[in-house]
Design a protein around this motif. Structure first.
Motif, PDB file in Angstrom:
ATOM      1  N   ASP A 305      45.710  38.729  38.693  1.00 29.36           N
ATOM      2  CA  ASP A 305      44.683  39.534  39.354  1.00 29.36           C
ATOM      3  C   ASP A 305      45.239  40.452  40.432  1.00 29.36           C
ATOM      4  O   ASP A 305      44.547  41.352  40.908  1.00 29.36           O
ATOM      5  CB  ASP A 305      43.585  38.641  39.939  1.00 29.36           C
ATOM      6  N   GLY A 306      46.513  40.253  40.809  1.00 32.08           N
ATOM      7  CA  GLY A 306      47.124  41.193  41.742  1.00 32.08           C
ATOM      8  C   GLY A 306      47.217  42.594  41.179  1.00 32.08           C
ATOM      9  O   GLY A 306      47.322  43.572  41.937  1.00 32.08           O
ATOM     10  N   VAL A 307      47.181  42.727  39.846  1.00 33.69           N
ATOM     11  CA  VAL A 307      47.229  44.037  39.196  1.00 33.69           C
ATOM     12  C   VAL A 307      45.859  44.708  39.256  1.00 33.69           C
ATOM     13  O   VAL A 307      45.708  45.820  39.770  1.00 33.69           O
ATOM     14  CB  VAL A 307      47.712  43.915  37.741  1.00 33.69           C
ATOM     15  N   ILE A 308      44.857  44.028  38.736  1.00 33.50           N
ATOM     16  CA  ILE A 308      43.534  44.667  38.634  1.00 33.50           C
ATOM     17  C   ILE A 308      42.797  44.730  39.966  1.00 33.50           C
ATOM     18  O   ILE A 308      41.809  45.458  40.095  1.00 33.50           O
ATOM     19  CB  ILE A 308      42.662  43.928  37.593  1.00 33.50           C
ATOM     20  N   GLU A 309      43.269  43.986  40.973  1.00 36.98           N
ATOM     21  CA  GLU A 309      42.623  44.013  42.283  1.00 36.98           C
ATOM     22  C   GLU A 309      43.397  44.831  43.304  1.00 36.98           C
ATOM     23  O   GLU A 309      43.043  44.836  44.493  1.00 36.98           O
ATOM     24  CB  GLU A 309      42.426  42.588  42.800  1.00 36.98           C
ATOM     25  N   ALA A 310      44.437  45.533  42.876  1.00 35.42           N
ATOM     26  CA  ALA A 310      45.173  46.418  43.779  1.00 35.42           C
ATOM     27  C   ALA A 310      44.285  47.617  44.111  1.00 35.42           C
ATOM     28  O   ALA A 310      43.767  48.291  43.229  1.00 35.42           O
ATOM     29  CB  ALA A 310      46.467  46.884  43.120  1.00 35.42           C
ATOM     30  N   ARG A 311      44.104  47.860  45.411  1.00 35.10           N
ATOM     31  CA  ARG A 311      43.191  48.914  45.854  1.00 35.10           C
ATOM     32  C   ARG A 311      43.937  50.173  46.299  1.00 35.10           C
ATOM     33  O   ARG A 311      45.040  50.103  46.840  1.00 35.10           O
ATOM     34  CB  ARG A 311      42.332  48.418  47.020  1.00 35.10           C
ATOM     35  N   SER A 312      43.277  51.290  46.086  1.00 30.86           N
ATOM     36  CA  SER A 312      43.799  52.559  46.580  1.00 30.86           C
ATOM     37  C   SER A 312      43.515  52.663  48.072  1.00 30.86           C
ATOM     38  O   SER A 312      42.401  52.380  48.515  1.00 30.86           O
ATOM     39  CB  SER A 312      43.136  53.730  45.844  1.00 30.86           C
ATOM     40  N   PRO A 313      44.500  53.076  48.880  1.00 35.50           N
ATOM     41  CA  PRO A 313      44.252  53.228  50.316  1.00 35.50           C
ATOM     42  C   PRO A 313      43.348  54.412  50.644  1.00 35.50           C
ATOM     43  O   PRO A 313      42.862  54.518  51.769  1.00 35.50           O
ATOM     44  CB  PRO A 313      45.662  53.424  50.892  1.00 35.50           C
ATOM     45  N   ASP A 315      40.425  55.586  48.628  1.00 35.70           N
ATOM     46  CA  ASP A 315      38.997  55.369  48.363  1.00 35.70           C
ATOM     47  C   ASP A 315      38.636  53.908  48.117  1.00 35.70           C
ATOM     48  O   ASP A 315      37.475  53.583  47.869  1.00 35.70           O
ATOM     49  CB  ASP A 315      38.535  56.207  47.172  1.00 35.70           C
ATOM     50  N   GLY A 316      39.626  52.993  48.187  1.00 35.62           N
ATOM     51  CA  GLY A 316      39.334  51.575  48.028  1.00 35.62           C
ATOM     52  C   GLY A 316      39.049  51.133  46.611  1.00 35.62           C
ATOM     53  O   GLY A 316      38.626  49.990  46.395  1.00 35.62           O
ATOM     54  N   THR A 317      39.289  51.991  45.613  1.00 32.73           N
ATOM     55  CA  THR A 317      39.009  51.621  44.229  1.00 32.73           C
ATOM     56  C   THR A 317      40.093  50.700  43.683  1.00 32.73           C
ATOM     57  O   THR A 317      41.261  50.780  44.073  1.00 32.73           O
ATOM     58  CB  THR A 317      38.920  52.870  43.340  1.00 32.73           C
ATOM     59  N   PHE A 318      39.690  49.803  42.759  1.00 38.77           N
ATOM     60  CA  PHE A 318      40.644  48.921  42.107  1.00 38.77           C
ATOM     61  C   PHE A 318      41.471  49.703  41.086  1.00 38.77           C
ATOM     62  O   PHE A 318      41.049  50.755  40.588  1.00 38.77           O
ATOM     63  CB  PHE A 318      39.925  47.771  41.406  1.00 38.77           C
ATOM     64  N   TYR A 319      42.639  49.154  40.768  1.00 43.47           N
ATOM     65  CA  TYR A 319      43.496  49.807  39.778  1.00 43.47           C
ATOM     66  C   TYR A 319      42.845  49.737  38.397  1.00 43.47           C
ATOM     67  O   TYR A 319      42.560  48.645  37.885  1.00 43.47           O
ATOM     68  CB  TYR A 319      44.861  49.129  39.735  1.00 43.47           C
ATOM     69  N   PRO A 320      42.614  50.885  37.753  1.00 44.13           N
ATOM     70  CA  PRO A 320      41.949  50.904  36.437  1.00 44.13           C
ATOM     71  C   PRO A 320      42.925  50.611  35.293  1.00 44.13           C
ATOM     72  O   PRO A 320      43.306  51.516  34.542  1.00 44.13           O
ATOM     73  CB  PRO A 320      41.381  52.324  36.358  1.00 44.13           C
ATOM     74  N   LEU A 321      43.308  49.373  35.153  1.00 42.44           N
ATOM     75  CA  LEU A 321      44.328  49.005  34.173  1.00 42.44           C
ATOM     76  C   LEU A 321      43.914  49.391  32.759  1.00 42.44           C
ATOM     77  O   LEU A 321      44.724  49.916  31.983  1.00 42.44           O
ATOM     78  CB  LEU A 321      44.604  47.500  34.247  1.00 42.44           C
ATOM     79  N   VAL A 322      42.676  49.111  32.391  1.00 41.33           N
ATOM     80  CA  VAL A 322      42.223  49.383  31.018  1.00 41.33           C
ATOM     81  C   VAL A 322      42.341  50.871  30.700  1.00 41.33           C
ATOM     82  O   VAL A 322      42.740  51.249  29.595  1.00 41.33           O
ATOM     83  CB  VAL A 322      40.773  48.893  30.826  1.00 41.33           C
ATOM     84  N   GLU A 323      42.023  51.742  31.663  1.00 44.20           N
ATOM     85  CA  GLU A 323      42.078  53.182  31.422  1.00 44.20           C
ATOM     86  C   GLU A 323      43.511  53.710  31.429  1.00 44.20           C
ATOM     87  O   GLU A 323      43.814  54.679  30.736  1.00 44.20           O
ATOM     88  CB  GLU A 323      41.264  53.928  32.475  1.00 44.20           C
TER      89      GLU A 323
END
Length: 384
Positions: A305-313, A315-323
């Motif tokens: 979950d460290g991958v999909i929960e990594a946030r952008s500094p 806008d705070g969005t999670f990393y869009p792994l699927v996209e």
């Protein structure tokens, strides 16, 4: 996001430049001040500027060399004192006051250099121990295990450490290639100890037990015996025992992804989601495994979950792994090492250059020729 990443990069480059500068930077400072003082003439008193040399040495060289720079600076000031007319002042109060202040700065700079040097040695020792522990605990697999090619990226978010609460293992067993990826609740030494319990149990059970569900139950039993009550581990088990499919077993972990050769991405949600390892006392029964068809060129992407929960500094969005993962993996072709590096680099860029949690990225794919040519499988996610 790019500004944050660029700032961190510039800071790292600045640190590397200072480390390479060595004695040249403080000696250049002394030379510049001495030259300026001589050019300015007797009416200008510029030698106090030499006080900048010892602090510069403190961040670039050892404490002994810092002391050497301090002595050279003091000698330079003493040599220029008659030229500047300082010795003509009664009782030499100005020169002695300047020398006293300079000696104080020099001694403090020597202390700073000694602390920096000692800290660097301690950090190197800790890093070496952490690296040895990682190799002993994780045992990084070869690029090919049995009939499966793989690539992994493991990054610990802990300071001065290379191990953490995320875990993985890929083994070639008599029952096929078996893989495990997991995430321990918590951080630090307790999480590492729990990881050791899970990995040890998996390595034993993977060779002894015939069914993937039995392997998972053995691991769960070990967790119940050796891990503190209330702690748990999300996990996903995979087994490559047939030439054109993979068996998966879910214990509360991040759902795996299947990336086709053309870059299409499919999230493989379990038909029977289950609770994490260590919580077996809360429910009865166990999860049911499911099979996913594989085609030549398919890549199974497992992560924590460290991958999909990594946030952008920004806008705070999670990393869009699927996209993001499809084009990154497909563009690397059959080179899984390149694929995992591209995904990790993209993740790091999204997160602004640093991660706040441990990360495991594990890519698995049957080697070329391991999958026989066969008609299109109507159950494959791309069949539609």
């Amino acid at each position: 996001m790019k500004i944050v990443w660029l700032t961190r990069t510039l800071q790292r480059l600045e640190s590397e430049y200072l480390a390479r500068a060595g004695l040249s930077l403080p000696l250049a400072a002394i030379a510049v001040v001495v030259g300026a003082d001589l050019i300015a003439g007797r009416d200008h008193f510029l030698t106090p500027g030499i006080v900048a040399a010892p602090p510069l040495a403190a961040i670039t060289v050892t404490w002994r060399k810092t002391l050497l720079v301090g002595v050279l600076g003091l000698l330079s000031q003493a040599a220029l004192a008659p030229y500047d007319g300082i010795t003509d002042i009664p009782d030499h109060d100005v020169f002695f006051g300047q020398a006293f202040a300079y000696v104080f700065v020099t001694l403090f700079s020597v202390y700073i250099a000694w602390r920096r040097e000692t800290g660097a040695k301690a950090f190197t020792a800790i890093t070496s121990v952490a690296e040895a522990a990682q190799h002993a605990l994780m045992r990084p697999p070869e690029p090919q295990v049995g009939t499966v090619r793989l690539a992994v990226r493991y990054v610990s978010a802990a300071d001065a450490a290379q191990i953490g609460g995320d875990l993985y293992a890929v083994l070639d067993t008599p029952h096929g290639v078996r893989a495990l990826i997991g995430d321990v609740r918590g951080k630090g030494l307790p999480a590492v100890q729990t990881s050791a319990v899970v990995l040890g149990a998996f390595r034993e059970a993977a060779f002894d037990e015939g069914g993937l569900d039995t392997v998972a139950r053995r691991v769960d039993t070990s967790v119940g015996r050796h891990v503190s009550t209330g702690d748990f581990i999300t996990a996903l088990f995979a087994q490559f025992d047939e030439p054109d499919s993979v068996e998966l077993l879910h214990y509360g972990h991040v759902a795996p992804l299947l990336v086709s050769r053309d870059g299409a991405v499919h999230t493989l949600y379990p038909a029977d989601p289950w609770i994490p390892l260590g919580l077996a006392d809360l429910v009865s029964g166990g999860p049911t495994s499911w099979r996913v068809p594989l085609r030549p060129g398919d890549v199974l992407v497992l992560c924590t979950d460290g991958v999909i929960e990594a946030r952008s500094p920004l806008d705070g969005t999670f990393y869009p792994l699927v996209e993001r993962v499809g084009p990154l993996v497909a563009s690397a072709g059959t080179d899984l090492d390149t694929a995992v590096e591209r995904v990790y680099a993209d993740l790091l860029l999204h997160a602004g250059g640093s991660l706040s949690d441990d990360v495991v990225l594990l890519l698995l794919s049957p080697r070329p020729g391991a999958l026989p040519a066969h008609p299109p499988d109507p159950t494959h996610p791309d069949a539609a």
